[in-house]
Design a protein around this motif. Sequence first.
Motif, PDB file in Angstrom:
ATOM      1  N   MET A 193       0.836  -1.203   0.000  1.00 19.47           N
ATOM      2  CA  MET A 193       0.000   0.000   0.000  1.00 19.47           C
ATOM      3  C   MET A 193       0.871   1.253   0.000  1.00 19.47           C
ATOM      4  N   ARG A 212       8.233  -6.155  10.383  1.00 20.02           N
ATOM      5  CA  ARG A 212       8.466  -4.748  10.053  1.00 20.02           C
ATOM      6  C   ARG A 212       9.613  -4.240  10.916  1.00 20.02           C
ATOM      7  N   GLU A 246      -3.121   5.976   6.097  1.00 13.91           N
ATOM      8  CA  GLU A 246      -2.394   5.424   7.251  1.00 13.91           C
ATOM      9  C   GLU A 246      -1.916   6.517   8.209  1.00 13.91           C
ATOM     10  N   ALA A 256      -3.257  -6.659   8.372  1.00 11.23           N
ATOM     11  CA  ALA A 256      -2.149  -7.454   8.873  1.00 11.23           C
ATOM     12  C   ALA A 256      -2.165  -7.319  10.385  1.00 11.23           C
ATOM     13  N   ARG A 270       5.943   0.364   8.838  1.00  6.31           N
ATOM     14  CA  ARG A 270       4.782  -0.023   8.029  1.00  6.31           C
ATOM     15  C   ARG A 270       4.838   0.563   6.618  1.00  6.31           C
ATOM     16  N   TYR A 276      -7.091  -4.694   6.165  1.00  6.14           N
ATOM     17  CA  TYR A 276      -7.105  -4.168   4.793  1.00  6.14           C
ATOM     18  C   TYR A 276      -7.140  -5.300   3.783  1.00  6.14           C
TER      19      TYR A 276
HETATM   20  N1  GLY Z   1       1.434  -0.830   5.908  1.00  9.43           N
HETATM   21  C1  GLY Z   1       0.714  -1.961   6.264  1.00  9.43           C
HETATM   22  C2  GLY Z   1       1.259  -2.778   7.328  1.00  9.43           C
HETATM   23  O1  GLY Z   1       2.351  -2.557   7.810  1.00  9.43           O
HETATM   24  O2  GLY Z   1       0.571  -3.683   7.742  1.00  9.43           O
END
Ligand code: GLY
Length: 381
Positions: A56, A310, A62, A267, A335, A254
């Motif tokens: 995304m 992440r 976000e 997620a 993210r 999402y």
């Molecule tokens: N940007 C989406 C996530 O980290 O889940």
Amino acid sequence: MHKSAYFEFSTDFDLAVIGAGVVGLSIAWRTARRGLRVVIVDPDPGGGATHASAGMLAPVSEVTYTEEPLLRLGLASLERWPGFAAELERDSGLRVDYRTDGTLDIGYGSDDMAQLDDLAAFEETLGLRVERLTGRECRKWEPMLSPAVRGGLLARDDAWVNPRRLVTALCAALTRAGASFVAARALELLPEGVRLAEGVLRAERVVVACGARSPELLPGLPVRPVKGQILRLRGPGGFLSACVRGRVHGSPVYLVPREDGEITVGATMEELGFDARVTAGGVYELLRDAHELVPGVAELELAETAVGFRPGTPDNLPLIGALSPGRYVATGHHRAGVLLSPVTAEAMAGLLTGETPPALLDACDPNRFLSLDSPTAKGPR
Ligand code: GLY
């Protein structure tokens, strides 16, 4: 996945990039285009957080209340995305499925709608372009949404891309540009380059871009793994046309569609170190919330579950810049690694070829958390 046998231990490189996720590969590509001899070191290119990412490009959807510097960075990178994608498709000869069909942020219950209203007011104070839609308008935009959906926000400027195609295209563009790949784990940074199990890889400059694993090479770097579980569902092409985000009784989810009919559902956000298990609870929550928003997902094939880590930092901003002469870092994108790749790669390629980094990157100084007596503190930017 692309792996090359070009590497010879006798070769000296101008730049070694440690980490072949979307950030490392983008830096390598932009730098190779400037004529540097580049080598990328990774045991499994594209196999880290990028493999589990949804792709995304959504700084508007976000946005969070305390993170305006991250928003500004995200908007600057979003602006670069059309050119970045077009140039990459030209250089690689491959498509990356870059989409600009609108992102819907859906409120499911009245509590979720109240939160969305507050968010819309906040976004408006920041000058962001969002449109408030009724439930009916949301369904007109995206017919697969549940009749129970109460309303939402449309962010027309947010976009998305297929991260796995992106990695394949970056590897192809790098190969065409003459870059080398070494399928190995970097064990240690040395004054002359990088130590691998197989020997020493000599490189004048090294960029550490191996995401949540970066502290293994740079001890003390304030980066931690934030676990995310995702699902990939397979259905008919055109099942969804918009990127759908939502809150279902406070729980975020999402659904990101691909042109081949696949949908990435994500997620979870879990502070569990490098726990790589896909859990029944994680899958259940994602499917439950995705199903509330788009009931038709129940008919789709569950094609894959995956976990990624992440690279989180204490202030959720990345670490981009020099630590000491010849030693650079680009990680902590948390993210937003895919979104921030163009702006990161452009700044790093400039820095590596003697340019002053853009002021936009000041907030990402990698030395901002380091104590003054640390050996890596006070390095040049
Ligand atoms: N940007 C989406 C996530 O980290 O889940």
